[in-house]
Design an enzyme around this catalytic site. Structure first.
Site, PDB file in Angstrom:
ATOM      1  N   LYS A  36      -0.423   1.911  14.010  1.00 24.91           N
ATOM      2  CA  LYS A  36      -1.223   0.679  13.854  1.00 24.91           C
ATOM      3  C   LYS A  36      -0.293  -0.521  13.837  1.00 24.91           C
ATOM      4  O   LYS A  36       0.863  -0.432  13.413  1.00 24.91           O
ATOM      5  CB  LYS A  36      -2.089   0.718  12.590  1.00 24.91           C
ATOM      6  CG  LYS A  36      -1.344   0.661  11.245  1.00 24.91           C
ATOM      7  CD  LYS A  36      -1.066  -0.737  10.736  1.00 24.91           C
ATOM      8  CE  LYS A  36       0.063  -0.711   9.708  1.00 24.91           C
ATOM      9  NZ  LYS A  36       0.743  -1.893   9.394  1.00 24.91           N
ATOM     10  N   ASP A  81      -3.643   2.315   4.444  1.00 26.12           N
ATOM     11  CA  ASP A  81      -3.769   2.266   5.909  1.00 26.12           C
ATOM     12  C   ASP A  81      -4.411   3.519   6.491  1.00 26.12           C
ATOM     13  O   ASP A  81      -4.707   3.559   7.694  1.00 26.12           O
ATOM     14  CB  ASP A  81      -2.377   2.165   6.563  1.00 26.12           C
ATOM     15  CG  ASP A  81      -1.702   0.832   6.326  1.00 26.12           C
ATOM     16  OD1 ASP A  81      -2.411  -0.165   6.114  1.00 26.12           O
ATOM     17  OD2 ASP A  81      -0.462   0.806   6.370  1.00 26.12           O
TER      18      ASP A  81
HETATM   19  O1  C5P Z   1      -1.506   2.249  -0.133  1.00 29.30           O
HETATM   20  P1  C5P Z   1      -0.103   2.709   0.074  1.00 29.30           P
HETATM   21  O2  C5P Z   1       0.225   3.931  -0.741  1.00 29.30           O
HETATM   22  O3  C5P Z   1       0.256   2.905   1.526  1.00 29.30           O
HETATM   23  O4  C5P Z   1       0.823   1.548  -0.439  1.00 29.30           O
HETATM   24  C1  C5P Z   1       2.194   1.729  -0.667  1.00 29.30           C
HETATM   25  C2  C5P Z   1       2.687   0.621  -1.579  1.00 29.30           C
HETATM   26  O5  C5P Z   1       2.628  -0.637  -0.894  1.00 29.30           O
HETATM   27  C3  C5P Z   1       1.872   0.416  -2.829  1.00 29.30           C
HETATM   28  O6  C5P Z   1       2.318   1.258  -3.863  1.00 29.30           O
HETATM   29  C4  C5P Z   1       2.118  -1.037  -3.138  1.00 29.30           C
HETATM   30  O7  C5P Z   1       3.373  -1.210  -3.745  1.00 29.30           O
HETATM   31  C5  C5P Z   1       2.221  -1.666  -1.777  1.00 29.30           C
HETATM   32  N1  C5P Z   1       0.925  -2.216  -1.314  1.00 29.30           N
HETATM   33  C6  C5P Z   1       0.465  -3.400  -1.876  1.00 29.30           C
HETATM   34  N2  C5P Z   1      -0.726  -3.928  -1.443  1.00 29.30           N
HETATM   35  C7  C5P Z   1      -1.452  -3.335  -0.472  1.00 29.30           C
HETATM   36  C8  C5P Z   1      -0.987  -2.132   0.124  1.00 29.30           C
HETATM   37  C9  C5P Z   1       0.206  -1.602  -0.324  1.00 29.30           C
HETATM   38  O8  C5P Z   1       1.119  -3.984  -2.748  1.00 29.30           O
HETATM   39  N3  C5P Z   1      -2.592  -3.880  -0.078  1.00 29.30           N
END
Ligand code: C5P
Length: 310
Positions: free
Chosen positions: A21, A150
């Site tokens: 993506k 994502d």
């Molecule tokens: O959702 P995901 O596990 O992929 O996100 C990884 C990290 O990226 C989260 O732990 C957070 O620190 C950061 N993140 C964030 N805000 C988002 C998506 C991700 O701060 N909308």
């Protein structure tokens, strides 16, 4: 011929391709009480794929193997997001998992292209098929959102507006195909590292929340030219990514000098996307960038493309 149809045997292996993506618009708001940042983003799936193959094994459990670009830098164990996805699907289907999950990587690792999320999306879909688990779209999206912000988009593909922490999606019916040159670099940036840098810069009053996605959504719906699109690309994480890896600025500059319509940091970086007018433009820009050096690898991609659950 007996006239009887043979009983359907369960599949022994299932393979799915899952696209990377990009975020042609990435608006980042403040950190929420749960630590995530509110996003106002437009996702596009592009034609750079990881391949996820799940195969039944004799013993119970989930084994992971990885090949391809950056394979040796990833955990081939239960901490891999694809293994967590397989486990979650087994729990949902109330079955004992018995699967080898093989990832063939083409999406650059920690590049801002959601490669790990793509692998998780692929593992969800492939395991459901392998185990014959009936699961509705809404349930599949719920499991995906539990794995990462994502992952729901990686299932769907196409183009979508993302809100919440990125997991709430509204599909956009795009009327065109857009061409990108994808330049990877020798460094990696972890997503939390880049969000932390966004927060630090905001503390110094640098950067703002680009919440409004209307213009770029209309452009995709209308099949806008690449030239028009080049003026609408937004990434609120760009300053943070360049602050963390200043060498990105010279790669972006090089691509613009060689004729790209726009240079855009992919997600939290450090991959750089160059928007071009068409396939021949992509081929010539990629050749020039390879000759100049400065990028680790240079790929051609187009989007939108469908996700594995589309
Ligand atoms: O959702 P995901 O596990 O992929 O996100 C990884 C990290 O990226 C989260 O732990 C957070 O620190 C950061 N993140 C964030 N805000 C988002 C998506 C991700 O701060 N909308």
């Amino acid at each position: 011929m007996s006239g009887q149809t043979a009983p359907e045997l369960p599949e022994a292996a299932v393979t799915v391709d899952v696209p990377a993506k990009i975020n042609p618009h990435l608006g980042v708001g403040d950190a929420r009480p749960d630590g995530y940042h509110s996003l106002s983003t437009v996702y596009q799936a592009i034609s750079l794929y990881d391949t996820v193959t799940v195969t039944r094994r004799r013993e119970s459990g989930i084994a992971v193997s990885i090949a391809g670009e950056g394979a040796d830098t990833l955990p081939a164990d239960e901490t891999n997001l694809a293994a967590k996805a397989a486990k979650l699907m087994a729990l949902y289907g109330n079955i004992e998992p018995d699967v080898d999950v093989h990832l063939f990587k083409r999406i650059p690792v920690a590049g801002g292209l959601a490669g790990g999320s793509a692998d998780a999306a692929g593992a969800l879909v492939a395991c459901a098929r392998l185990w014959g688990i009936e699961i509705g779209d809404a349930e599949l999206r719920r499991l995906a959102a539990g794995l990462g912000s994502d992952v729901p988009f990686c299932l769907a593909g196409g183009i979508a507006v993302g809100s919440g922490r990125g997991e709430e999606l509204v599909r956009v019916e795009a009327a065109g195909t857009w061409h990108w040159v994808v330049a990877t670099t020798d460094t990696q940036i972890s997503t939390p590292e880049c969000f932390a840098e966004v927060d630090r810069l905001r503390g110094e009053r640098i950067g703002r929340f680009s919440e409004d996605v209307d213009a770029i959504v209309k452009a995709f719906e209308a099949g806008a030219s690449a030239d028009e699109l080049s003026r609408l690309l937004v990434n609120d994480m760009e300053a943070a990514a360049v602050s963390l890896r200043p060498q990105l600025a010279s790669l972006m500059h090089a691509g613009l000098e060689e004729g790209a319509l726009a240079a855009h940091v992919s997600g939290s970086g450090p991959t750089i996307l160059f928007l071009v007018g068409d396939k021949p433009h992509a081929v010539s820009l990629a050749r020039r960038l390879r000759m100049r050096g400065g990028a680790r690898s240079v790929h051609l991609a187009e989007g939108p493309v469908a996700g594995p659950a589309a």
